[in-house]
Enzyme design. Structure first.
Site, short mmCIF file in Angstrom:
data_model
loop_
_atom_site.label_atom_id
_atom_site.label_comp_id
_atom_site.label_asym_id
_atom_site.label_seq_id
_atom_site.Cartn_x
_atom_site.Cartn_y
_atom_site.Cartn_z
N HIS A 8 0.84 -1.20 0.00
CA HIS A 8 0.00 0.00 0.00
C HIS A 8 0.88 1.26 0.00
O HIS A 8 0.65 2.19 -0.79
CB HIS A 8 -0.91 -0.02 1.23
N GLU A 9 1.88 1.29 0.88
CA GLU A 9 2.77 2.45 0.93
C GLU A 9 3.59 2.58 -0.35
O GLU A 9 3.88 3.69 -0.80
CB GLU A 9 3.70 2.35 2.15
N GLU A 40 -5.65 7.15 -1.20
CA GLU A 40 -5.58 5.94 -0.37
C GLU A 40 -6.28 4.77 -1.05
O GLU A 40 -5.81 3.62 -0.95
CB GLU A 40 -6.20 6.21 1.00
#
Length: 432
Positions: A278-279, A358
């Site tokens: 995700h990061e 996000e």
């Protein structure tokens, strides 16, 4: 006039607080849709009845505090002006220093000290609330230490910014906002560059990831995504919180992905790899740089509006607020009030952009890891650890949520793979 302004403001603030209380505590918003009840997105599936009760109570209290404390700060700024405290601080500063720079340094100190003292009870209540609900593990002495560090860092930043801004105002009362904006661009980028190596270590210890086996898995995942991953750090947060987190910070050679040790201690390797992916999604899609561009644009509009609003307020209410002209340091509380209001008003837009980014990072992580079960279980554990509200009321989502609510994040994975619950059961059997 000053008394009238104060009374009207207090009445409006009271009405607003009562309205927000009923909206948050009694509106009935935030319930789980019937179509999602019993699925992996339903908190009743992965949280105990006690955890659900704590989550509901804790979320409502925090949401109410958020919507009340921010306007409370505006009220404090206003009464600092109405009661003549700002003029008093200005007189103290001018009596002790001839240089406008040192006058600003002295004035900002007294203003910062007053704000710190007035807001301390509310800050302490929020700390105790977090302790009561099992989120914070921080000792009082550690919390006080962090508060003093906050005071020092914020004071230094305020001195720099107010000195520069009010120097520009004295040089050009019409274009000061433009010169401030131009200087804010390199200054903001510089702060982002030094924050990971100078500011953040004031609060916690950061060090390269110590679990070498996990590090090898992360390196392999990064290599798969063609991402340089030599900047992965862990931070000791267990002594302060039970919550889980990971984030991207810094720019250029100081950019890094940071994992809290609570995340490392309580998630499986697969869940950590999903979070890392995700990061990495933020890195691949250059969200930090889009964020910088958005911040620059919002700052341009915000400073222009601040200039116009301050000029209008001083022209109409300057006598009541005891402000002679915009270039006087006694107008700093007005500057802070206006900019704080504009930031609050623009937060739905900035939060919307953040939630979109996000979501994109979640999609990237799912594609990279192809591990739907790890995605769902990591979201569930993040929710439990922080007693997060999975489906907040609309206003709370608009003004508070920089990430999509967990209900949306989990349901997105569930829609891609409806058999996720069966896969999780099989995974648990293999683990045994």
């Amino acid at each position: 006039m000053a008394k009238k302004i104060g009374i009207i403001t207090l009445i409006l603030s009271g009405v607003y607080a009562v309205g927000m209380y009923f909206y948050i505590f009694h509106s009935g918003n935030g319930e789980i849709p019937n179509s999602l009840k019993g699925t992996v997105a339903d908190p009743a599936v992965f949280m105990s009845s006690h955890e659900l009760l704590l989550s509901e109570d804790y979320s409502k209290i925090r949401n109410f505090l958020f919507f009340v404390v921010t306007p409370l700060e505006w009220l404090i700024y206003l009464f600092i002006l109405l009661l003549g405290l700002s003029r008093l601080f200005e007189k103290k500063a001018t009596s002790k220093a001839k240089s406008t720079l040192f006058q600003t340094i002295i004035y900002v100190f007294w203003l910062s000290l007053l704000l710190y003292i007035v807001m301390w009870p509310m800050d302490y209540y929020r700390y105790q609330l977090s302790k009561e609900y099992g989120i914070s593990t921080q000792t009082v002495s550690s919390w006080v230490k962090d508060g003093l560090i906050d005071f020092g860092v914020n004071y230094m930043m305020s001195v720099i910014m107010m000195s520069v801004i009010y120097w520009f105002i004295r040089k050009s009362t019409k274009r000061w906002w433009l010169y401030t904006w131009l200087l804010s661009i390199p200054f903001s980028i510089f702060l982002m560059f030094v924050q990971p190596v100078i500011i953040d270590p004031l609060y916690n210890d950061f060090y390269p990831l110590q679990n070498k086996e996990l590090e090898a898995k992360i390196l392999a995942l990064a290599d798969q995504a063609n991402i340089p991953s030599d900047h992965v750090y862990e931070v000791n947060m267990a002594e302060k919180t039970n919550a889980l987190n990971a984030y991207v910070t810094g720019v250029g050679s100081n950019s890094r992905i940071v994992l809290w040790d609570t995340t490392l201690n309580r998630l499986t390797d697969k869940e950590i790899l999903f979070i890392m992916a995700h990061e990495m999604g933020h890195y691949v899609e250059k969200h930090i740089y889009f964020g910088i561009a958005g911040y620059i644009l919002l700052t341009f509009v915000g400073l222009w509006l601040t200039s116009k609003i301050m000029d209008w307020i001083i022209l109409r209410y300057g006598q009541a607020l005891k402000i002679k002209k915009i270039g006087d340091v006694s107008s700093i509380p007005l500057f802070l009030l206006v900019t704080s209001f504009l930031m609050f008003a623009s937060s739905p837009l900035s939060n919307y952009v953040s939630r979109y980014q996000e979501s994109r990072a979640d999609e990237y992580a799912i594609k990279l890891t192809e591990d739907h079960a790890a995605a769902v279980s990591s979201f569930q554990k993040l929710t439990k650890a922080g007693l997060s509200e999975v489906n907040p009321p609309l206003l709370v989502k608009w003004f508070r949520y920089t990430h999509p609510p967990m209900l949306e994040r989990i349901n997105t994975v569930y829609e891609k793979n409806p058999n996720i619950e069966q896969e999780k059961k099989e995974e648990r059997k293999k683990g045994k």
